[in-house]
Design a protein around this motif. Structure first.
Motif, PDB file in Angstrom:
ATOM      1  N   ILE A  25       0.836  -1.204   0.000  1.00  0.00           N
ATOM      2  CA  ILE A  25       0.000   0.000   0.000  1.00  0.00           C
ATOM      3  C   ILE A  25       0.870   1.252   0.000  1.00  0.00           C
ATOM      4  O   ILE A  25       0.579   2.237  -0.685  1.00  0.00           O
ATOM      5  CB  ILE A  25      -0.943  -0.007   1.217  1.00  0.00           C
ATOM      6  CG1 ILE A  25      -1.940  -1.169   1.106  1.00  0.00           C
ATOM      7  CG2 ILE A  25      -1.701   1.319   1.335  1.00  0.00           C
ATOM      8  CD1 ILE A  25      -2.795  -1.362   2.334  1.00  0.00           C
ATOM      9  N   GLY A  26       1.955   1.214   0.767  1.00  0.00           N
ATOM     10  CA  GLY A  26       2.858   2.354   0.811  1.00  0.00           C
ATOM     11  C   GLY A  26       3.483   2.655  -0.537  1.00  0.00           C
ATOM     12  O   GLY A  26       3.707   3.816  -0.893  1.00  0.00           O
ATOM     13  N   ASP A  27       3.769   1.619  -1.313  1.00  0.00           N
ATOM     14  CA  ASP A  27       4.314   1.811  -2.655  1.00  0.00           C
ATOM     15  C   ASP A  27       3.254   2.306  -3.629  1.00  0.00           C
ATOM     16  O   ASP A  27       3.587   2.906  -4.656  1.00  0.00           O
ATOM     17  CB  ASP A  27       4.899   0.497  -3.187  1.00  0.00           C
ATOM     18  CG  ASP A  27       6.205   0.132  -2.489  1.00  0.00           C
ATOM     19  OD1 ASP A  27       6.850   1.040  -1.925  1.00  0.00           O
ATOM     20  OD2 ASP A  27       6.572  -1.057  -2.504  1.00  0.00           O
ATOM     21  N   SER A  28       1.993   2.061  -3.313  1.00  0.00           N
ATOM     22  CA  SER A  28       0.908   2.409  -4.238  1.00  0.00           C
ATOM     23  C   SER A  28       0.404   3.828  -4.037  1.00  0.00           C
ATOM     24  O   SER A  28       0.262   4.587  -5.004  1.00  0.00           O
ATOM     25  CB  SER A  28      -0.258   1.420  -4.078  1.00  0.00           C
ATOM     26  OG  SER A  28       0.169   0.091  -4.350  1.00  0.00           O
ATOM     27  N   ILE A 142      10.218  12.228  -1.495  1.00  0.00           N
ATOM     28  CA  ILE A 142      10.533  12.727  -2.832  1.00  0.00           C
ATOM     29  C   ILE A 142      10.947  11.585  -3.764  1.00  0.00           C
ATOM     30  O   ILE A 142      10.685  11.622  -4.963  1.00  0.00           O
ATOM     31  CB  ILE A 142      11.623  13.813  -2.765  1.00  0.00           C
ATOM     32  CG1 ILE A 142      11.779  14.484  -4.121  1.00  0.00           C
ATOM     33  CG2 ILE A 142      12.953  13.214  -2.307  1.00  0.00           C
ATOM     34  CD1 ILE A 142      12.692  15.694  -4.076  1.00  0.00           C
ATOM     35  N   ARG A 143      11.544  10.547  -3.209  1.00  0.00           N
ATOM     36  CA  ARG A 143      11.937   9.407  -4.039  1.00  0.00           C
ATOM     37  C   ARG A 143      10.703   8.665  -4.547  1.00  0.00           C
ATOM     38  O   ARG A 143      10.688   8.167  -5.664  1.00  0.00           O
ATOM     39  CB  ARG A 143      12.851   8.472  -3.251  1.00  0.00           C
ATOM     40  CG  ARG A 143      14.161   9.121  -2.836  1.00  0.00           C
ATOM     41  CD  ARG A 143      15.064   8.160  -2.087  1.00  0.00           C
ATOM     42  NE  ARG A 143      16.224   8.845  -1.567  1.00  0.00           N
ATOM     43  CZ  ARG A 143      17.341   9.053  -2.262  1.00  0.00           C
ATOM     44  NH1 ARG A 143      17.433   8.611  -3.487  1.00  0.00           N
ATOM     45  NH2 ARG A 143      18.358   9.690  -1.719  1.00  0.00           N
ATOM     46  N   TRP A 144       9.679   8.577  -3.697  1.00  0.00           N
ATOM     47  CA  TRP A 144       8.435   7.945  -4.151  1.00  0.00           C
ATOM     48  C   TRP A 144       7.768   8.795  -5.223  1.00  0.00           C
ATOM     49  O   TRP A 144       7.246   8.265  -6.207  1.00  0.00           O
ATOM     50  CB  TRP A 144       7.489   7.761  -2.973  1.00  0.00           C
ATOM     51  CG  TRP A 144       6.192   7.102  -3.372  1.00  0.00           C
ATOM     52  CD1 TRP A 144       5.950   5.773  -3.524  1.00  0.00           C
ATOM     53  CD2 TRP A 144       4.968   7.772  -3.701  1.00  0.00           C
ATOM     54  NE1 TRP A 144       4.656   5.559  -3.917  1.00  0.00           N
ATOM     55  CE2 TRP A 144       4.019   6.773  -4.036  1.00  0.00           C
ATOM     56  CE3 TRP A 144       4.572   9.106  -3.741  1.00  0.00           C
ATOM     57  CZ2 TRP A 144       2.716   7.063  -4.404  1.00  0.00           C
ATOM     58  CZ3 TRP A 144       3.272   9.413  -4.118  1.00  0.00           C
ATOM     59  CH2 TRP A 144       2.361   8.405  -4.434  1.00  0.00           C
ATOM     60  N   LEU A 145       7.786  10.112  -5.053  1.00  0.00           N
ATOM     61  CA  LEU A 145       7.193  10.999  -6.048  1.00  0.00           C
ATOM     62  C   LEU A 145       7.889  10.858  -7.398  1.00  0.00           C
ATOM     63  O   LEU A 145       7.233  10.851  -8.451  1.00  0.00           O
ATOM     64  CB  LEU A 145       7.266  12.447  -5.567  1.00  0.00           C
ATOM     65  CG  LEU A 145       6.396  12.825  -4.367  1.00  0.00           C
ATOM     66  CD1 LEU A 145       6.716  14.248  -3.911  1.00  0.00           C
ATOM     67  CD2 LEU A 145       4.918  12.695  -4.703  1.00  0.00           C
ATOM     68  N   ILE A 146       9.207  10.732  -7.374  1.00  0.00           N
ATOM     69  CA  ILE A 146       9.954  10.558  -8.615  1.00  0.00           C
ATOM     70  C   ILE A 146       9.611   9.218  -9.257  1.00  0.00           C
ATOM     71  O   ILE A 146       9.420   9.121 -10.474  1.00  0.00           O
ATOM     72  CB  ILE A 146      11.465  10.673  -8.359  1.00  0.00           C
ATOM     73  CG1 ILE A 146      11.823  12.095  -7.945  1.00  0.00           C
ATOM     74  CG2 ILE A 146      12.267  10.261  -9.589  1.00  0.00           C
ATOM     75  CD1 ILE A 146      13.263  12.279  -7.520  1.00  0.00           C
ATOM     76  N   THR A 147       9.526   8.172  -8.437  1.00  0.00           N
ATOM     77  CA  THR A 147       9.193   6.851  -8.963  1.00  0.00           C
ATOM     78  C   THR A 147       7.833   6.853  -9.643  1.00  0.00           C
ATOM     79  O   THR A 147       7.636   6.219 -10.688  1.00  0.00           O
ATOM     80  CB  THR A 147       9.190   5.811  -7.821  1.00  0.00           C
ATOM     81  OG1 THR A 147      10.488   5.777  -7.225  1.00  0.00           O
ATOM     82  CG2 THR A 147       8.847   4.423  -8.348  1.00  0.00           C
ATOM     83  N   LYS A 148       6.883   7.578  -9.073  1.00  0.00           N
ATOM     84  CA  LYS A 148       5.531   7.658  -9.635  1.00  0.00           C
ATOM     85  C   LYS A 148       5.392   8.776 -10.667  1.00  0.00           C
ATOM     86  O   LYS A 148       4.296   9.020 -11.167  1.00  0.00           O
ATOM     87  CB  LYS A 148       4.517   7.875  -8.512  1.00  0.00           C
ATOM     88  CG  LYS A 148       4.428   6.705  -7.538  1.00  0.00           C
ATOM     89  CD  LYS A 148       3.981   5.431  -8.236  1.00  0.00           C
ATOM     90  CE  LYS A 148       3.858   4.283  -7.272  1.00  0.00           C
ATOM     91  NZ  LYS A 148       3.424   3.032  -7.945  1.00  0.00           N
ATOM     92  N   LYS A 149       6.492   9.459 -10.990  1.00  0.00           N
ATOM     93  CA  LYS A 149       6.525  10.502 -12.005  1.00  0.00           C
ATOM     94  C   LYS A 149       5.632  11.699 -11.676  1.00  0.00           C
ATOM     95  O   LYS A 149       5.034  12.309 -12.552  1.00  0.00           O
ATOM     96  CB  LYS A 149       6.144   9.932 -13.377  1.00  0.00           C
ATOM     97  CG  LYS A 149       7.098   8.863 -13.880  1.00  0.00           C
ATOM     98  CD  LYS A 149       6.758   8.422 -15.285  1.00  0.00           C
ATOM     99  CE  LYS A 149       7.751   7.398 -15.793  1.00  0.00           C
ATOM    100  NZ  LYS A 149       7.476   6.975 -17.182  1.00  0.00           N
ATOM    101  N   HIS A 150       5.548  12.024 -10.393  1.00  0.00           N
ATOM    102  CA  HIS A 150       4.829  13.230  -9.989  1.00  0.00           C
ATOM    103  C   HIS A 150       5.812  14.401 -10.000  1.00  0.00           C
ATOM    104  O   HIS A 150       6.129  14.996  -8.962  1.00  0.00           O
ATOM    105  CB  HIS A 150       4.223  13.046  -8.596  1.00  0.00           C
ATOM    106  CG  HIS A 150       3.203  11.966  -8.516  1.00  0.00           C
ATOM    107  ND1 HIS A 150       2.182  11.831  -9.435  1.00  0.00           N
ATOM    108  CD2 HIS A 150       3.037  10.949  -7.630  1.00  0.00           C
ATOM    109  CE1 HIS A 150       1.417  10.799  -9.112  1.00  0.00           C
ATOM    110  NE2 HIS A 150       1.936  10.236  -8.027  1.00  0.00           N
ATOM    111  N   TYR A 151       6.267  14.764 -11.181  1.00  0.00           N
ATOM    112  CA  TYR A 151       7.357  15.728 -11.298  1.00  0.00           C
ATOM    113  C   TYR A 151       6.999  17.146 -10.835  1.00  0.00           C
ATOM    114  O   TYR A 151       7.847  17.824 -10.242  1.00  0.00           O
ATOM    115  CB  TYR A 151       7.868  15.756 -12.738  1.00  0.00           C
ATOM    116  CG  TYR A 151       8.368  14.415 -13.201  1.00  0.00           C
ATOM    117  CD1 TYR A 151       9.292  13.703 -12.440  1.00  0.00           C
ATOM    118  CD2 TYR A 151       7.916  13.850 -14.385  1.00  0.00           C
ATOM    119  CE1 TYR A 151       9.749  12.466 -12.853  1.00  0.00           C
ATOM    120  CE2 TYR A 151       8.371  12.613 -14.804  1.00  0.00           C
ATOM    121  CZ  TYR A 151       9.279  11.919 -14.034  1.00  0.00           C
ATOM    122  OH  TYR A 151       9.729  10.695 -14.447  1.00  0.00           O
ATOM    123  N   PRO A 152       5.789  17.636 -11.082  1.00  0.00           N
ATOM    124  CA  PRO A 152       5.471  18.980 -10.553  1.00  0.00           C
ATOM    125  C   PRO A 152       5.597  19.068  -9.036  1.00  0.00           C
ATOM    126  O   PRO A 152       6.088  20.064  -8.507  1.00  0.00           O
ATOM    127  CB  PRO A 152       4.024  19.186 -11.015  1.00  0.00           C
ATOM    128  CG  PRO A 152       3.888  18.350 -12.240  1.00  0.00           C
ATOM    129  CD  PRO A 152       4.717  17.129 -11.960  1.00  0.00           C
TER     130      PRO A 152
END
Length: 319
Positions: A25-28, A142-152
């Motif tokens: 769930i944390g990864d999702s 921030i690493r999770w955001l990058i992995t999920k491509k939430h770049y903004p």
């Protein structure tokens, strides 16, 4: 199987399920949301266990509480390590273990003075509700955001921290994805930064294309690699061996001759006071000799000590 063994078995089973389910769930949905939902649910379940009318209810709630407790530890660990730079990851991991050991030692002291288990359960559970405030205090990984491509969102975070810490970051690191408009940048908490022409930065377009094409990895990718599969199996077996020894020794405190509260309190103090120096030493040693030698030596020494303890004559241990 008696009641104590059943409760302990359900505790470990909940730990297994929580590690898998809460981790996924944390990864999702992200570390922050998962942490908040999990700690709130954990606080409710553990508080409810203090009002258990019978043993079956208590064991059931204990099972669900350990699902949340296991996930709570993993989420906070990953969240914290991901926030640290590569240079401090090992230190951050050891600090988490030191805090865990200190908390367990404190529990032994509190349990000695608070003999009513319902009151003790409430003392442990009610403060957990306060941790839900972290959702509004701490940023998402921030690493999770990058992995999920939430770049903004990544850019907003970086710009805020750049201003706060007064540091310089190369422009291409902040390069936008293609098609991102000025309006996206104007929503940054750092203020109106639409004057920054990130799309025109040299190497920015190449960096943006790299980010867009970056593959989002999943758990299934582990099973497609023979090397990762072998490593996963080895680490899993090492964890199984370590947990069996660790919790086996901890739960054996109830079998010692004499007062249960004194035995448990002393065992927790001794175990945790040994752990803390070991973690401090581990910070230094692991950087000197590496992970594999330290893991191998640790398993060999702990396994040998457990074997010797198990072979000692029972009659010699009455004290």
């Amino acid at each position: 199987m008696n009641g104590n063994k059943l409760a302990s078995s359900l505790f470990i089973l909940g730990m297994l399920i929580g590690a898998v389910s809460i981790g996924y769930i944390g990864d999702s949905i992200g570390r922050r949301k998962t942490f908040t939902l999990n700690v709130f649910t954990l606080a409710i379940v553990t508080t409810a266990s203090a009002f258990s009318p019978d043993w079956i209810t208590f064991c059931s709630l204990r099972f669900f509480s350990e699902i949340g407790a296991s996930g709570h530890f993993l989420i906070t660990f990953v969240w914290g390590v991901e926030a640290a730079g590569n240079k401090y990851r090992v230190t951050c991991g050891f600090i988490y273990q030191i805090v865990y050991a200190a908390g367990s030692a404190c529990l032994g002291v509190v349990a000695y003075f608070v003999r009513d288990w319902r009151v003790l359960q409430l003392l442990i559970s009610i403060p957990m509700f306060g941790f839900t405030a972290f959702y509004w205090i701490l940023p998402e990984s921030i690493r999770w955001l990058i992995t999920k491509k939430h770049y903004p969102q990544v850019k907003q975070f970086l710009l805020r921290e750049i201003g706060r810490n007064e540091i310089h970051v190369p422009d291409y690191v902040l390069a936008s994805r293609r098609g991102e408009t000025r309006r996206n940048l104007e929503n940054s908490p750092f203020g109106n930064i639409s004057t920054i022409e990130l799309s025109s930065v040299r190497d920015g377009s190449d960096y943006s294309r790299y980010l867009e094409k970056a593959k989002v990895e999943s758990l299934a990718d582990i099973f497609r690699s023979n090397i990762l599969m072998v490593r996963l199996m080895i680490i899993s077996m090492a964890w199984i061996a370590g947990v069996m020894g660790y919790y086996g020794i901890t739960y054996s405190a109830a079998n010692l001759v004499g007062n249960f509260y004194i035995n448990y309190g002393l065992s927790m103090q001794v175990l945790k006071l040994v752990e803390i120096p070991a973690y401090l030493l581990g910070m230094i040693v692991v950087e000197k000799i590496g992970r594999r030698p330290m893991l191998t030596c640790g398993l060999l020494v702990s396994g040998l000590c457990c074997l010797i303890a198990g072979l000692l004559p029972v009659g010699k241990l009455n004290f």
